[in-house]
Design a protein around this motif. Structure first.
Motif, mmCIF file in Angstrom:
data_model
loop_
_atom_site.group_PDB
_atom_site.id
_atom_site.type_symbol
_atom_site.label_atom_id
_atom_site.label_comp_id
_atom_site.label_asym_id
_atom_site.label_seq_id
_atom_site.Cartn_x
_atom_site.Cartn_y
_atom_site.Cartn_z
ATOM 1 N N ALA A 187 29.906 98.004 58.293
ATOM 2 C CA ALA A 187 30.161 99.646 57.825
ATOM 3 C C ALA A 187 31.455 100.042 58.101
ATOM 4 N N ILE A 188 31.594 99.931 59.223
ATOM 5 C CA ILE A 188 33.344 100.425 59.758
ATOM 6 C C ILE A 188 34.262 99.472 59.029
ATOM 7 N N LEU A 189 34.120 98.508 58.661
ATOM 8 C CA LEU A 189 35.218 97.622 58.040
ATOM 9 C C LEU A 189 34.923 97.963 56.468
ATOM 10 N N ALA A 190 33.995 98.165 55.938
ATOM 11 C CA ALA A 190 33.668 98.604 54.720
ATOM 12 C C ALA A 190 34.333 99.976 54.428
ATOM 13 N N VAL A 191 34.297 100.959 55.484
ATOM 14 C CA VAL A 191 34.944 102.170 55.252
ATOM 15 C C VAL A 191 36.541 102.041 55.274
ATOM 16 N N LEU A 192 37.003 101.426 56.175
ATOM 17 C CA LEU A 192 38.528 101.106 56.480
ATOM 18 C C LEU A 192 39.127 100.369 55.111
ATOM 19 N N ALA A 193 38.126 99.336 54.337
ATOM 20 C CA ALA A 193 38.719 98.614 53.095
ATOM 21 C C ALA A 193 38.753 99.913 52.001
ATOM 22 N N ALA A 194 37.900 100.575 52.210
ATOM 23 C CA ALA A 194 37.821 101.532 51.183
ATOM 24 C C ALA A 194 38.937 102.459 50.946
ATOM 25 N N LEU A 195 39.475 102.715 52.193
ATOM 26 C CA LEU A 195 40.564 103.679 52.205
ATOM 27 C C LEU A 195 41.853 102.810 52.368
ATOM 28 N N ALA A 196 42.037 101.556 52.551
ATOM 29 C CA ALA A 196 43.390 100.871 52.608
ATOM 30 C C ALA A 196 43.548 100.278 51.480
ATOM 31 N N ILE A 197 42.702 99.698 50.489
ATOM 32 C CA ILE A 197 42.922 98.910 49.483
ATOM 33 C C ILE A 197 43.607 99.712 48.455
ATOM 34 N N PRO A 198 43.004 100.995 47.908
ATOM 35 C CA PRO A 198 43.757 101.888 46.947
ATOM 36 C C PRO A 198 45.200 102.283 47.460
ATOM 37 N N SER A 199 45.344 102.507 48.814
ATOM 38 C CA SER A 199 46.590 103.027 49.199
ATOM 39 C C SER A 199 47.601 101.774 49.079
ATOM 40 N N TYR A 200 47.163 100.628 49.398
ATOM 41 C CA TYR A 200 47.950 99.451 49.361
ATOM 42 C C TYR A 200 48.312 99.025 47.844
#
Length: 144
Positions: A27-40
């Motif tokens: 769950a923590i990794l999913a939240v981080l990915a949801a925040l990081a991928i659009p920014s990237y």
């Protein structure tokens, strides 16, 4: 009465992770990915757009050199080395040997739903434009 009690050891914990721990980490990794991928993705899009702006400016400078030599712009020229995997470049009007006006156009190869700029335009007078909403013009041209 002598009752012999055997020492009862508490249950030893097995090495490894429990299912709950694995789910929490996922769950923590999913939240981080949801925040990081659009920014990237936005970061990469800005980089590709900056490359397109640079190429349009080079195309316009080349056309000015052509006009200085012949008195006219030649939209058949100055498209060398404009290959990009992210943008396609062309002049409007296309293929004119002698013209007094031109418009350089950079079209994204893959249009993103998050791209507010879409096509970038630069004409012989140095006027910059976009096909997206004009309120984003400065952002699309990198503040230039």
């Amino acid at each position: 009465m002598n009752v012999r009690r055997e020492h009862i050891r508490p249950r030893e914990r097995a090495a490894g992770l429990t299912l709950v721990e694995v789910v929490v980490v996922a769950a923590i990794l999913a939240v981080l990915a949801a925040l990081a991928i659009p920014s990237y993705s936005k970061y990469m899009q800005r980089g590709h757009r900056a490359e397109a702006v640079r190429t349009l400016l080079e195309m316009a400078a080349c056309q000015e050199r052509v006009r200085a030599g012949s008195g006219y712009y030649d939209t058949r020229r100055c498209l060398e080395n404009t290959d990009s995997e992210h943008y396609l470049f062309r002049f409007d009007p296309e293929g004119r040997e002698q013209t007094l006006v031109f418009r350089g156009i950079a079209s994204p190869v893959e249009r993103s739903t998050h791209d507010r700029c879409a096509e970038l335009y630069l004409d012989q007078a140095g006027t910059r434009a976009i096909s997206g909403k004009q309120e984003y013009l400065a952002d699309c041209w990198g503040g230039r």
